[in-house]
Write a protein that holds these residues in place. Sequence first.
Motif, PDB file in Angstrom:
ATOM      1  N   ALA A   1       0.819  -1.206   0.000  1.00 56.74           N
ATOM      2  CA  ALA A   1       0.000   0.000   0.000  1.00 56.74           C
ATOM      3  C   ALA A   1       0.857   1.261   0.000  1.00 56.74           C
ATOM      4  O   ALA A   1       0.624   2.198  -0.768  1.00 56.74           O
ATOM      5  CB  ALA A   1      -0.930  -0.003   1.212  1.00 56.74           C
ATOM      6  N   VAL A   2       1.869   1.288   0.853  1.00 56.39           N
ATOM      7  CA  VAL A   2       2.730   2.471   0.943  1.00 56.39           C
ATOM      8  C   VAL A   2       3.581   2.625  -0.309  1.00 56.39           C
ATOM      9  O   VAL A   2       3.711   3.718  -0.863  1.00 56.39           O
ATOM     10  CB  VAL A   2       3.642   2.381   2.190  1.00 56.39           C
ATOM     11  N   THR A   3       4.170   1.527  -0.776  1.00 56.77           N
ATOM     12  CA  THR A   3       5.006   1.590  -1.971  1.00 56.77           C
ATOM     13  C   THR A   3       4.180   2.038  -3.172  1.00 56.77           C
ATOM     14  O   THR A   3       4.616   2.859  -3.970  1.00 56.77           O
ATOM     15  CB  THR A   3       5.644   0.214  -2.261  1.00 56.77           C
ATOM     16  N   ARG A   4       2.979   1.486  -3.295  1.00 57.32           N
ATOM     17  CA  ARG A   4       2.122   1.871  -4.413  1.00 57.32           C
ATOM     18  C   ARG A   4       1.747   3.346  -4.324  1.00 57.32           C
ATOM     19  O   ARG A   4       1.640   4.032  -5.351  1.00 57.32           O
ATOM     20  CB  ARG A   4       0.860   1.007  -4.411  1.00 57.32           C
ATOM     21  N   ARG A   5       1.555   3.858  -3.113  1.00 56.23           N
ATOM     22  CA  ARG A   5       1.194   5.266  -2.954  1.00 56.23           C
ATOM     23  C   ARG A   5       2.312   6.174  -3.458  1.00 56.23           C
ATOM     24  O   ARG A   5       2.060   7.203  -4.083  1.00 56.23           O
ATOM     25  CB  ARG A   5       0.882   5.566  -1.480  1.00 56.23           C
TER      26      ARG A   5
ATOM     27  N   ARG B   1       0.228  -9.389 -19.478  1.00 59.44           N
ATOM     28  CA  ARG B   1      -0.135  -7.978 -19.308  1.00 59.44           C
ATOM     29  C   ARG B   1      -1.312  -7.857 -18.352  1.00 59.44           C
ATOM     30  O   ARG B   1      -1.379  -6.939 -17.530  1.00 59.44           O
ATOM     31  CB  ARG B   1      -0.488  -7.355 -20.656  1.00 59.44           C
ATOM     32  N   GLU B   2      -2.247  -8.794 -18.460  1.00 60.95           N
ATOM     33  CA  GLU B   2      -3.424  -8.779 -17.595  1.00 60.95           C
ATOM     34  C   GLU B   2      -3.035  -8.983 -16.134  1.00 60.95           C
ATOM     35  O   GLU B   2      -3.624  -8.383 -15.233  1.00 60.95           O
ATOM     36  CB  GLU B   2      -4.385  -9.883 -18.044  1.00 60.95           C
ATOM     37  N   VAL B   3      -2.017  -9.796 -15.900  1.00 57.23           N
ATOM     38  CA  VAL B   3      -1.569 -10.086 -14.539  1.00 57.23           C
ATOM     39  C   VAL B   3      -0.894  -8.879 -13.908  1.00 57.23           C
ATOM     40  O   VAL B   3      -0.934  -8.706 -12.683  1.00 57.23           O
ATOM     41  CB  VAL B   3      -0.609 -11.296 -14.548  1.00 57.23           C
ATOM     42  N   MET B   4      -0.285  -8.008 -14.716  1.00 55.50           N
ATOM     43  CA  MET B   4       0.447  -6.874 -14.166  1.00 55.50           C
ATOM     44  C   MET B   4      -0.446  -5.911 -13.398  1.00 55.50           C
ATOM     45  O   MET B   4      -0.006  -5.279 -12.443  1.00 55.50           O
ATOM     46  CB  MET B   4       1.192  -6.122 -15.276  1.00 55.50           C
ATOM     47  N   ALA B   5      -1.700  -5.778 -13.825  1.00 54.59           N
ATOM     48  CA  ALA B   5      -2.609  -4.834 -13.148  1.00 54.59           C
ATOM     49  C   ALA B   5      -2.840  -5.208 -11.690  1.00 54.59           C
ATOM     50  O   ALA B   5      -2.660  -4.372 -10.791  1.00 54.59           O
ATOM     51  CB  ALA B   5      -3.923  -4.734 -13.910  1.00 54.59           C
TER      52      ALA B   5
ATOM     53  N   ALA C   1       0.222  -4.620  -9.648  1.00 59.82           N
ATOM     54  CA  ALA C   1       0.379  -3.194  -9.329  1.00 59.82           C
ATOM     55  C   ALA C   1      -0.531  -2.764  -8.191  1.00 59.82           C
ATOM     56  O   ALA C   1      -0.232  -1.813  -7.467  1.00 59.82           O
ATOM     57  CB  ALA C   1       0.101  -2.345 -10.571  1.00 59.82           C
ATOM     58  N   ALA C   2      -1.633  -3.491  -8.024  1.00 59.62           N
ATOM     59  CA  ALA C   2      -2.566  -3.174  -6.939  1.00 59.62           C
ATOM     60  C   ALA C   2      -2.133  -3.796  -5.620  1.00 59.62           C
ATOM     61  O   ALA C   2      -2.765  -3.588  -4.592  1.00 59.62           O
ATOM     62  CB  ALA C   2      -3.968  -3.664  -7.306  1.00 59.62           C
ATOM     63  N   GLY C   3      -1.031  -4.577  -5.656  1.00 59.47           N
ATOM     64  CA  GLY C   3      -0.509  -5.171  -4.436  1.00 59.47           C
ATOM     65  C   GLY C   3      -1.195  -6.465  -4.038  1.00 59.47           C
ATOM     66  O   GLY C   3      -1.064  -6.909  -2.893  1.00 59.47           O
ATOM     67  N   LEU C   4      -1.908  -7.092  -4.972  1.00 61.26           N
ATOM     68  CA  LEU C   4      -2.608  -8.327  -4.649  1.00 61.26           C
ATOM     69  C   LEU C   4      -1.635  -9.501  -4.539  1.00 61.26           C
ATOM     70  O   LEU C   4      -0.601  -9.537  -5.204  1.00 61.26           O
ATOM     71  CB  LEU C   4      -3.654  -8.645  -5.719  1.00 61.26           C
TER      72      LEU C   4
ATOM     73  N   VAL D   1       8.461  -4.979  -7.623  1.00 65.42           N
ATOM     74  CA  VAL D   1       8.474  -3.516  -7.627  1.00 65.42           C
ATOM     75  C   VAL D   1       8.597  -2.930  -9.031  1.00 65.42           C
ATOM     76  O   VAL D   1       7.827  -2.038  -9.399  1.00 65.42           O
ATOM     77  CB  VAL D   1       9.591  -2.965  -6.714  1.00 65.42           C
ATOM     78  N   PRO D   2       9.560  -3.386  -9.857  1.00 65.41           N
ATOM     79  CA  PRO D   2       9.656  -2.832 -11.213  1.00 65.41           C
ATOM     80  C   PRO D   2       8.382  -3.044 -12.032  1.00 65.41           C
ATOM     81  O   PRO D   2       8.051  -2.224 -12.893  1.00 65.41           O
ATOM     82  CB  PRO D   2      10.835  -3.610 -11.826  1.00 65.41           C
ATOM     83  N   LEU D   3       7.658  -4.132 -11.767  1.00 64.84           N
ATOM     84  CA  LEU D   3       6.409  -4.366 -12.475  1.00 64.84           C
ATOM     85  C   LEU D   3       5.377  -3.305 -12.111  1.00 64.84           C
ATOM     86  O   LEU D   3       4.631  -2.822 -12.970  1.00 64.84           O
ATOM     87  CB  LEU D   3       5.854  -5.754 -12.138  1.00 64.84           C
ATOM     88  N   VAL D   4       5.338  -2.950 -10.830  1.00 62.91           N
ATOM     89  CA  VAL D   4       4.404  -1.920 -10.375  1.00 62.91           C
ATOM     90  C   VAL D   4       4.753  -0.576 -11.018  1.00 62.91           C
ATOM     91  O   VAL D   4       3.888   0.126 -11.546  1.00 62.91           O
ATOM     92  CB  VAL D   4       4.425  -1.783  -8.838  1.00 62.91           C
ATOM     93  N   VAL D   5       6.039  -0.227 -10.987  1.00 62.86           N
ATOM     94  CA  VAL D   5       6.486   1.037 -11.579  1.00 62.86           C
ATOM     95  C   VAL D   5       6.138   1.079 -13.058  1.00 62.86           C
ATOM     96  O   VAL D   5       5.572   2.067 -13.557  1.00 62.86           O
ATOM     97  CB  VAL D   5       8.012   1.217 -11.397  1.00 62.86           C
ATOM     98  N   LEU D   6       6.459   0.024 -13.778  1.00 59.15           N
ATOM     99  CA  LEU D   6       6.233  -0.009 -15.221  1.00 59.15           C
ATOM    100  C   LEU D   6       4.740   0.030 -15.553  1.00 59.15           C
ATOM    101  O   LEU D   6       4.331   0.658 -16.540  1.00 59.15           O
ATOM    102  CB  LEU D   6       6.875  -1.265 -15.822  1.00 59.15           C
ATOM    103  N   ALA D   7       3.934  -0.632 -14.750  1.00 57.41           N
ATOM    104  CA  ALA D   7       2.493  -0.637 -14.990  1.00 57.41           C
ATOM    105  C   ALA D   7       1.929   0.782 -14.952  1.00 57.41           C
ATOM    106  O   ALA D   7       1.079   1.148 -15.781  1.00 57.41           O
ATOM    107  CB  ALA D   7       1.792  -1.510 -13.950  1.00 57.41           C
ATOM    108  N   TYR D   8       2.412   1.583 -14.019  1.00 59.38           N
ATOM    109  CA  TYR D   8       1.944   2.970 -13.925  1.00 59.38           C
ATOM    110  C   TYR D   8       2.587   3.855 -14.980  1.00 59.38           C
ATOM    111  O   TYR D   8       1.935   4.713 -15.581  1.00 59.38           O
ATOM    112  CB  TYR D   8       2.235   3.529 -12.528  1.00 59.38           C
ATOM    113  N   GLU D   9       3.885   3.666 -15.223  1.00 57.72           N
ATOM    114  CA  GLU D   9       4.579   4.522 -16.184  1.00 57.72           C
ATOM    115  C   GLU D   9       4.050   4.351 -17.604  1.00 57.72           C
ATOM    116  O   GLU D   9       4.067   5.296 -18.393  1.00 57.72           O
ATOM    117  CB  GLU D   9       6.081   4.225 -16.158  1.00 57.72           C
ATOM    118  N   THR D  10       3.605   3.177 -17.954  1.00 56.73           N
ATOM    119  CA  THR D  10       3.107   2.911 -19.307  1.00 56.73           C
ATOM    120  C   THR D  10       1.636   3.198 -19.461  1.00 56.73           C
ATOM    121  O   THR D  10       1.100   3.141 -20.569  1.00 56.73           O
ATOM    122  CB  THR D  10       3.367   1.434 -19.690  1.00 56.73           C
TER     123      THR D  10
END
Length: 221
Positions: A130-134, A161-165, A168-171, A204-213
Motif C-alpha cells: 500500500a505504501v510503496t504503491r502510494r 499484461r493482464e496479470v500486471m494490473a 500493481a494493486a498489491g494483490l 516492484v519494477p512491475l508496479v512502476v512499469l504498470a503505472y509509467e506505461t
Amino acid sequence: MTVRVVLADDQTVVRAGFRALLDLTDDLVVAEAADGARAVEAVRTTRPDVVLMDIRMPGVDGLEATRRIAGDRSLDGVRVVMLTTYQVGAYVFEALRHGAAGFLLKDIEPDDLRAAIRTVAEGSGLLDPAVTRRVIEEFARLKAPEAAGAERLAVLTGREREVMAPVAAGLSNEEIGKRLIMSPLTAKTHISRTMTKLGARDRVPLVVLAYETGLVRPGEH
C-alpha cells in the motif's frame, strides 16, 4: 534463518544504531559503507541478502549505487532497501525505478525493521504494497505515460499484461488467481515469466512499469 546485511549510510551514528538493533537478532551485519561506491564494493565482496541503503551520500549516492547493484546480473539475489526520513519523495520514487525492493523510514521500530529485512530477504519484494504503491502513484500523476516503456510490454502475452494490473494493486498470488480465475500457482507462473521477460528482480519494477506505461492509472486497483 540468518540474513546477511550490508549497512550503507554516511552517518556513523546511524550505522551504529542499525547494527545494534540487528546484533540483537540472528541477522549478521557483514559490512558497512559510508558512501555508494564503497557500498557497491562491499556488496560484490560479501554477497549479502539485504542492503540497507541511505539515499543521500557523498560521491556516489544511494540511487546510483542501487542502479549499479540492480544492473549487475551476478548480484540478482541481493535486495536493496532504501533508508529515508520521508515517506514520499522524488528520491524514493527514483530508487524504486532503479531496482530498490522498497524503503524504510530511519525511525522505524526495531521489530518492524527485523520483519522488513526478513520480508525482503525471502524475496517478497514489496515491504508494504500500500505504501510503496502510494509513492509510485504520487509521481505517476505528474507524468504522461512513456512510449518507450509501453514498447517494453510488447514482449508480454495478453495474459501476462493482464496479470500486471493486480500485481500493481498489491494483490497476492491467491487474490490474483481469484480475480483472473486461475490457480495461485498459475498466477505465480505468469508473474515469474513477466519478471523474466522484463528483467525485473522482484515485483516492484512491475508496479512502476504498470503505472509509467499507463497500463494502470493512479486510483485504479
